[in-house]
Design a protein around this motif. Structure first.
Motif, mmCIF file in Angstrom:
data_model
loop_
_atom_site.group_PDB
_atom_site.id
_atom_site.type_symbol
_atom_site.label_atom_id
_atom_site.label_comp_id
_atom_site.label_asym_id
_atom_site.label_seq_id
_atom_site.Cartn_x
_atom_site.Cartn_y
_atom_site.Cartn_z
ATOM 1 N N TYR A 178 37.867 -37.652 -22.323
ATOM 2 C CA TYR A 178 38.744 -37.525 -21.090
ATOM 3 C C TYR A 178 37.961 -38.731 -20.757
ATOM 4 C CZ TYR A 178 33.779 -35.425 -19.543
ATOM 5 O OH TYR A 178 32.637 -35.168 -19.276
ATOM 6 N N SER B 28 40.331 -34.302 -28.938
ATOM 7 C CA SER B 28 40.363 -35.049 -26.684
ATOM 8 C C SER B 28 39.284 -35.277 -26.613
ATOM 9 C CB SER B 28 39.850 -32.992 -26.553
ATOM 10 O OG SER B 28 41.702 -32.241 -27.701
ATOM 11 N N VAL C 54 43.212 -38.331 -19.575
ATOM 12 C CA VAL C 54 42.573 -36.830 -20.202
ATOM 13 C C VAL C 54 43.439 -36.890 -20.980
ATOM 14 C CG1 VAL C 54 42.263 -34.639 -20.289
ATOM 15 C CG2 VAL C 54 41.884 -35.386 -18.282
ATOM 16 N N VAL C 55 42.950 -37.284 -22.637
ATOM 17 C CA VAL C 55 43.597 -37.181 -23.858
ATOM 18 C C VAL C 55 43.509 -35.747 -24.765
ATOM 19 C CG1 VAL C 55 44.169 -37.982 -26.549
ATOM 20 C CG2 VAL C 55 42.951 -39.563 -23.944
ATOM 21 N N VAL C 56 44.175 -34.944 -25.250
ATOM 22 C CA VAL C 56 44.079 -33.710 -25.652
ATOM 23 C C VAL C 56 44.986 -33.477 -26.961
ATOM 24 C CG1 VAL C 56 45.048 -31.506 -25.623
ATOM 25 C CG2 VAL C 56 44.697 -32.855 -23.312
ATOM 26 N N GLY C 57 44.347 -33.786 -28.144
ATOM 27 C CA GLY C 57 44.431 -34.071 -29.682
ATOM 28 C C GLY C 57 44.947 -35.156 -30.295
ATOM 29 N N MET D 92 34.335 -31.828 -25.838
ATOM 30 C CA MET D 92 34.866 -33.258 -25.496
ATOM 31 C C MET D 92 33.727 -33.762 -25.288
ATOM 32 S SD MET D 92 38.271 -31.511 -23.475
ATOM 33 C CE MET D 92 38.088 -31.842 -22.434
#
Length: 76
Positions: free
Chosen positions: A35, A33, A25-28, A1
């Motif tokens: 932060y 992904s 926080v970013v996922v996908g 990440m």
């Protein structure tokens, strides 16, 4: 990440919400992904962020573990 890929978005949220600090926080996401943490004052033990962030993160973790998938929400 990569901690820096979402810095500009996090800074925009900080500005638009007029908060003293923002954790993103970013996922996908399209950039992957990642932060970012942005704060108006230095991240020291005496700042509000240092006092509030651990509690908020624990509350979020408890919520996610309880719902197994989570939901969008706001904590106050």
């Amino acid at each position: 990440m990569d901690a820096s890929i979402y810095d500009s978005l996090c800074a925009r949220v900080l500005n638009e919400t007029q908060a003293s600090a923002v954790m993103l926080v970013v996922v996908g996401g399209p950039k992957g992904s990642g932060y970012s943490v942005q704060a108006l004052e230095a991240l020291t033990e005496s700042c509000d962020f240092a006092k509030e962030a651990p509690r908020l993160l624990r509350e979020l973790a408890d919520h996610l573990e309880g719902t197994r998938g989570g939901s969008r929400g706001s904590t106050h």
